[in-house]
Design a protein around this motif. Structure first.
Motif, PDB file in Angstrom:
ATOM      1  N   MET A 121     -10.414  -9.095  -4.222  1.00  0.00           N
ATOM      2  CA  MET A 121      -9.981  -7.930  -4.982  1.00  0.00           C
ATOM      3  C   MET A 121     -10.738  -6.684  -4.510  1.00  0.00           C
ATOM      4  O   MET A 121     -10.132  -5.631  -4.299  1.00  0.00           O
ATOM      5  CB  MET A 121     -10.239  -8.181  -6.479  1.00  0.00           C
ATOM      6  N   ASN A 122     -12.037  -6.831  -4.301  1.00  0.00           N
ATOM      7  CA  ASN A 122     -12.845  -5.707  -3.840  1.00  0.00           C
ATOM      8  C   ASN A 122     -12.532  -5.304  -2.411  1.00  0.00           C
ATOM      9  O   ASN A 122     -12.726  -4.156  -2.034  1.00  0.00           O
ATOM     10  CB  ASN A 122     -14.340  -6.019  -3.995  1.00  0.00           C
ATOM     11  N   GLY A 124      -9.488  -5.475  -1.241  1.00  0.00           N
ATOM     12  CA  GLY A 124      -8.130  -4.946  -1.230  1.00  0.00           C
ATOM     13  C   GLY A 124      -7.005  -5.953  -1.084  1.00  0.00           C
ATOM     14  O   GLY A 124      -5.850  -5.565  -0.966  1.00  0.00           O
ATOM     15  N   ASP A 125      -7.297  -7.252  -1.112  1.00  0.00           N
ATOM     16  CA  ASP A 125      -6.244  -8.267  -1.007  1.00  0.00           C
ATOM     17  C   ASP A 125      -5.895  -8.748  -2.417  1.00  0.00           C
ATOM     18  O   ASP A 125      -6.254  -9.847  -2.838  1.00  0.00           O
ATOM     19  CB  ASP A 125      -6.705  -9.424  -0.125  1.00  0.00           C
ATOM     20  N   ASP A 126      -5.174  -7.897  -3.144  1.00  0.00           N
ATOM     21  CA  ASP A 126      -4.889  -8.169  -4.549  1.00  0.00           C
ATOM     22  C   ASP A 126      -4.012  -9.388  -4.777  1.00  0.00           C
ATOM     23  O   ASP A 126      -4.181 -10.095  -5.771  1.00  0.00           O
ATOM     24  CB  ASP A 126      -4.250  -6.942  -5.202  1.00  0.00           C
ATOM     25  N   ALA A 129      -6.154 -12.476  -4.280  1.00  0.00           N
ATOM     26  CA  ALA A 129      -7.137 -12.446  -5.371  1.00  0.00           C
ATOM     27  C   ALA A 129      -6.501 -12.940  -6.660  1.00  0.00           C
ATOM     28  O   ALA A 129      -7.094 -13.759  -7.385  1.00  0.00           O
ATOM     29  CB  ALA A 129      -7.689 -11.038  -5.549  1.00  0.00           C
ATOM     30  N   ALA A 130      -5.298 -12.460  -6.958  1.00  0.00           N
ATOM     31  CA  ALA A 130      -4.604 -12.869  -8.186  1.00  0.00           C
ATOM     32  C   ALA A 130      -4.357 -14.370  -8.204  1.00  0.00           C
ATOM     33  O   ALA A 130      -4.508 -15.016  -9.250  1.00  0.00           O
ATOM     34  CB  ALA A 130      -3.291 -12.102  -8.319  1.00  0.00           C
TER      35      ALA A 130
END
Length: 155
Positions: A121-122, A124-126, A129-130
């Motif tokens: 998430m930090n 930028g791979d949301d 990450a989700a």
């Protein structure tokens, strides 16, 4: 395996646990480069001692994993993350996740997914990450850990 081989593996596990104590202390004191070097040393002992020992013909190989194996990889991932070394952090998280999945330790898998998901998430791979944070929530729910389920869901 022979007694000498087993003794060597036990010695490696003990050495790795001592290295991990030093790495954790260095990390807590903000000495990230020293912590990184120590975690890397601990991970090197993982590659030596994670050999699957073949038993007699027809028996299953041993896949017992010492906690210090995933702890070394997870610690290294966290140090890389703090140093903003994205590729190295994500690689170490992936290795730690693979190891705990192989061991079948769901509680630790949830913890690794949480750290890995937060790092993604930090970075930028949301989407990925989700997925990992959802895995954390699912495992927490299955384990009856409402606090971890809520925390992961809120991220």
């Amino acid at each position: 395996p022979g007694v000498g081989f087993v003794n060597m593996l036990e010695s490696l596990h003990a050495s790795r646990r001592e290295i991990l104590k030093g790495a954790t202390a260095a990390m807590q004191n903000g000495q990230l480069k020293a912590a990184k070097a120590l975690f890397e040393s601990a991970v090197q002992t993982v590659s030596i001692s994670s050999i699957e020992i073949q038993g007699d013909e027809g028996s299953e190989p041993s896949s017992k994993i010492d906690d210090s194996e995933w702890e070394a990889l997870l610690g290294l991932a966290e140090v890389h993350w703090q140093l903003k070394e994205k590729t190295e952090a994500l690689s170490a998280y992936e290795s730690a996740l693979h190891l705990v999945k192989r061991a079948g330790d769901k509680e630790v898998e949830g913890m690794v997914c949480l750290g890995y998901g937060f790092a993604l998430m930090n970075f930028g791979d949301d989407l990925r990450a989700a997925e990992l944070l959802e895995t954390t929530s699912r495992i927490a729910r299955e384990q009856g850990n409402a606090a971890q389920e809520t925390f992961a869901g809120d991220l």
